[in-house]
Design a protein around this motif. Structure first.
Motif, PDB file in Angstrom:
ATOM      1  N   LEU A 197      37.184  49.846  38.594  1.00 55.25           N
ATOM      2  CA  LEU A 197      38.151  48.775  38.835  1.00 55.25           C
ATOM      3  C   LEU A 197      38.815  49.003  40.184  1.00 55.25           C
ATOM      4  O   LEU A 197      39.048  50.145  40.589  1.00 55.25           O
ATOM      5  CB  LEU A 197      39.217  48.765  37.738  1.00 55.25           C
ATOM      6  N   VAL A 198      39.104  47.910  40.861  1.00 56.71           N
ATOM      7  CA  VAL A 198      39.789  47.955  42.151  1.00 56.71           C
ATOM      8  C   VAL A 198      41.017  47.062  42.056  1.00 56.71           C
ATOM      9  O   VAL A 198      40.936  45.934  41.562  1.00 56.71           O
ATOM     10  CB  VAL A 198      38.862  47.456  43.292  1.00 56.71           C
ATOM     11  N   THR A 199      42.151  47.562  42.529  1.00 61.02           N
ATOM     12  CA  THR A 199      43.388  46.783  42.568  1.00 61.02           C
ATOM     13  C   THR A 199      43.948  46.816  43.984  1.00 61.02           C
ATOM     14  O   THR A 199      43.424  47.514  44.854  1.00 61.02           O
ATOM     15  CB  THR A 199      44.425  47.352  41.578  1.00 61.02           C
ATOM     16  N   MET A 200      45.030  46.076  44.206  1.00 60.68           N
ATOM     17  CA  MET A 200      45.597  45.959  45.551  1.00 60.68           C
ATOM     18  C   MET A 200      46.823  46.824  45.788  1.00 60.68           C
ATOM     19  O   MET A 200      47.207  47.037  46.931  1.00 60.68           O
ATOM     20  CB  MET A 200      45.998  44.493  45.825  1.00 60.68           C
ATOM     21  N   SER A 201      47.498  47.267  44.736  1.00 59.54           N
ATOM     22  CA  SER A 201      48.760  47.985  44.934  1.00 59.54           C
ATOM     23  C   SER A 201      49.004  48.950  43.775  1.00 59.54           C
ATOM     24  O   SER A 201      48.323  48.891  42.743  1.00 59.54           O
ATOM     25  CB  SER A 201      49.919  46.988  45.007  1.00 59.54           C
TER      26      SER A 201
END
Length: 187
Positions: free
Chosen positions: A143-147
Motif C-alpha cells: 500500500l502507498v499513501t501520501m502522508s
C-alpha cells in the motif's frame, strides 16, 4: 523482468489519474508497462509514452464480473506471479485488483481520506463505503499513501503498513501563491 500493470477507472483527468499516467511514463523507461482502464476511453487521450500498452477492459467485457475475470486472465497470461505487479488507484480499480492476488503482487495507491472524500460525494453512505474500501485493502500486498495521517488511517482499518510517497506537487512551496479569501463579517 517485471511487468507492471496500472489499473485505473478511466482517463478522466483527476489527480490520481494524472499521477498514474506520470508513474506509467516513468516506469516505462525501464519496465514493460500496461495502462489498463475499466471504462471506455474518452475523447481526450493523455500524453502516454509510445512504449506503454493501453488496454480497455470495457472493450472486452460487458459487466463488472467479466472485467474482473478478463483482468485476472491478462495477469495470468503475463507470466509468473513473482514477475507481475498490478497497481490500482481509486475504488473501482482497487476492487478489481483485490481479486487478483493469486496472479500478481497487488498494490494500491491511496490518495486521500477515503471516508471523508466519499461522504462529501455520496453522503453518509459514502462514509461507510470509504471505511469498507480501507478494510478491504487487507487483501493487498503493498500500500502507498501520501502522508503520515493517511498512513495511520490505513493501518487502523486495514492492519497493514504503507509506504509514504507524497504528492508530486510540492504544496508547501506553492503556499505563497494560494489565493486567500478575506471575509469581512460585519455585525
Amino acid at each position: 523482468m517485471k511487468k507492471i500493470f496500472i489499473l485505473i477507472p478511466s482517463f478522466i483527468m483527476t489527480g490520481p489519474i494524472k499521477g498514474a499516467i506520470a508513474l506509467a511514463n516513468c516506469l516505462s523507461l525501464e519496465r514493460e508497462v500496461y495502462l489498463v482502464t475499466i471504462k471506455k476511453l474518452v475523447a481526450y487521450e493523455p500524453v502516454i509514452n509510445s512504449n506503454i500498452k493501453t488496454i480497455c477492459l470495457a472493450d472486452h467485457s460487458s459487466n463488472y464480473f467479466q472485467k474482473v475475470f478478463y483482468y485476472r486472465n491478462l495477469l495470468k497470461d503475463a507470466g509468473a506471479k513473482d514477475d507481475i505487479i498490478s497497481i490500482s488507484m481509486l475504488f473501482s480499480a482497487d476492487l478489481i485488483n483485490s481479486f487478483c492476488y493469486k496472479y500478481a503482487s497487488i498494490c494500491s495507491s491511496i490518495r486521500g481520506n477515503l471516508p471523508e472524500a466519499y461522504r462529501m460525494d455520496y453522503g453518509y453512505k459514502g462514509y461507510i463505503l470509504g471505511v469498507f474500501h480501507l478494510i478491504f485493502l487487507r487483501r493487498f500486498c503493498k500500500l502507498v499513501t501520501m502522508s503520515d495521517q493517511m498512513k495511520k488511517q490505513v493501518k487502523y482499518y486495514s492492519g497493514k503498513d504503507s509506504k509514504i510517497i507524497g504528492n508530486f506537487v510540492d504544496e508547501v512551496q506553492l503556499e505563497p501563491y494560494r489565493l486567500k479569501k478575506i471575509i469581512d463579517i460585519k455585525s
